[in-house]
Design a protein around this motif. Structure first.
Motif, PDB file in Angstrom:
ATOM      1  N   LEU A  28       9.912  -5.467 -10.969  1.00 39.80           N
ATOM      2  CA  LEU A  28       8.987  -6.524 -10.567  1.00 39.80           C
ATOM      3  C   LEU A  28       9.656  -7.897 -10.595  1.00 39.80           C
ATOM      4  O   LEU A  28      10.299  -8.268 -11.570  1.00 39.80           O
ATOM      5  CB  LEU A  28       7.774  -6.539 -11.505  1.00 39.80           C
ATOM      6  N   ILE A  30       8.376 -11.833  -9.987  1.00 38.57           N
ATOM      7  CA  ILE A  30       7.280 -12.772  -9.751  1.00 38.57           C
ATOM      8  C   ILE A  30       7.887 -14.148  -9.500  1.00 38.57           C
ATOM      9  O   ILE A  30       8.661 -14.652 -10.319  1.00 38.57           O
ATOM     10  CB  ILE A  30       6.312 -12.821 -10.950  1.00 38.57           C
ATOM     11  N   TYR A  46       5.078 -12.123  -5.212  1.00 39.90           N
ATOM     12  CA  TYR A  46       5.661 -11.091  -6.061  1.00 39.90           C
ATOM     13  C   TYR A  46       6.165  -9.953  -5.189  1.00 39.90           C
ATOM     14  O   TYR A  46       5.720  -9.765  -4.053  1.00 39.90           O
ATOM     15  CB  TYR A  46       4.696 -10.577  -7.139  1.00 39.90           C
ATOM     16  N   LEU A  48       7.199  -5.757  -5.768  1.00 41.84           N
ATOM     17  CA  LEU A  48       7.223  -4.610  -6.668  1.00 41.84           C
ATOM     18  C   LEU A  48       7.971  -3.474  -5.975  1.00 41.84           C
ATOM     19  O   LEU A  48       7.531  -2.968  -4.951  1.00 41.84           O
ATOM     20  CB  LEU A  48       5.801  -4.168  -7.022  1.00 41.84           C
ATOM     21  N   ARG A  66       3.904  -9.473  -1.631  1.00 42.32           N
ATOM     22  CA  ARG A  66       2.719 -10.281  -1.370  1.00 42.32           C
ATOM     23  C   ARG A  66       3.055 -11.759  -1.564  1.00 42.32           C
ATOM     24  O   ARG A  66       3.823 -12.126  -2.459  1.00 42.32           O
ATOM     25  CB  ARG A  66       1.586  -9.902  -2.326  1.00 42.32           C
ATOM     26  N   LEU A  81      -1.991  -6.534  -8.647  1.00 43.27           N
ATOM     27  CA  LEU A  81      -0.652  -6.042  -8.959  1.00 43.27           C
ATOM     28  C   LEU A  81      -0.727  -4.848  -9.903  1.00 43.27           C
ATOM     29  O   LEU A  81      -0.022  -3.841  -9.715  1.00 43.27           O
ATOM     30  CB  LEU A  81       0.171  -7.172  -9.574  1.00 43.27           C
ATOM     31  N   ASP A 117       2.445 -13.503 -17.733  1.00 45.85           N
ATOM     32  CA  ASP A 117       2.128 -12.543 -16.674  1.00 45.85           C
ATOM     33  C   ASP A 117       2.368 -11.107 -17.129  1.00 45.85           C
ATOM     34  O   ASP A 117       1.548 -10.213 -16.878  1.00 45.85           O
ATOM     35  CB  ASP A 117       2.982 -12.834 -15.429  1.00 45.85           C
ATOM     36  N   ILE A 121      -0.296  -7.851 -17.461  1.00 45.15           N
ATOM     37  CA  ILE A 121      -0.094  -6.567 -16.781  1.00 45.15           C
ATOM     38  C   ILE A 121      -0.166  -5.424 -17.777  1.00 45.15           C
ATOM     39  O   ILE A 121      -0.784  -4.385 -17.526  1.00 45.15           O
ATOM     40  CB  ILE A 121       1.257  -6.571 -16.036  1.00 45.15           C
TER      41      ILE A 121
END
Length: 207
Positions: A28, A30, A46, A48, A66, A81, A117, A121
């Motif tokens: 990932l 960001i 971000y 992934l 995105r 996410l 962040d 998650i």
């Protein structure tokens, strides 16, 4: 480079395979408008990159990218996410070089900050195994170039960095694979990555 899992065990890998690569690994990246925990910092993009091992010599790859505006809330972005990350997977995530230093300083001063962040998650994905890295730009760029990726340089504009976030996510995976997987396994996985890249580049443009 900082990591919470040295890769010395086979947790999450194929049983009995001797693999150092988890069955499902998500890389990932960001991108924020400003460093996290600074005023007016917001998620602008971000990427992934998900790798699923299939047997000893195969892997499936997927990339989701995105881009967001300031009208998009952090909660909505993180919720969306989290839905993309499989439960029980390993999460590679790049943290800013001074993130851990800032958190230690904050703890020593008794200042309680809101979750970052990654922590948000973790709250939303069951059984997620985080592996945070602090990787210098030069090292990430070199890892991407080793995979044949057109990496954004440190001097690149914010728009270009947002567009190339997928390349950073792939480069982070490449860095992990070369560092923690056995040479034969790393070669097999990277060969599978090259084959997937060739297929992706051959697809017609979506217009």
């Amino acid at each position: 480079m900082h990591d919470d899992d040295t890769g010395d065990d086979d947790d999450g890998a194929l049983p009995g395979s001797g693999s150092r690569h988890p069955l499902t690994l998500c890389s990932l990246i960001i991108i924020r408008s400003r460093p996290e925990y600074t005023p007016r910092s917001a998620i602008s993009s971000y990427a992934l990159f998900t790798v699923n091992k299939v047997g000893k010599h195969e892997a499936r790859f997927d990339i989701v990218h995105r881009v967001w505006s300031r009208d998009d809330t952090r909660a909505a972005i993180i919720d969306g996410l989290a839905e993309l990350i499989p439960a029980g997977s390993t999460l590679l995530v790049r943290h800013p070089p001074r993130a851990f230093e800032a958190l230690r300083r904050t703890g020593a001063e008794g200042d309680v900050r809101p979750p970052n962040d990654t922590q948000l998650i973790l709250r939303r994905v069951p059984g997620l195994r985080p592996m945070p890295f602090t990787v210098p730009n030069s090292r990430l760029i070199a890892a991407g170039q080793q995979l044949g990726l057109d990496m954004a340089l440190r001097s690149s504009t914010p728009i270009k960095r947002r567009r190339r976030a997928p390349l950073e996510a792939m480069a982070l995976w490449g860095l992990y694979t070369n560092a923690f997987c056995r040479p034969a396994e790393a070669r097999t996985l990277i060969a599978a990555f090259y084959a997937w890249q060739a297929i992706e580049r051959a697809k017609p443009l979506p217009f």
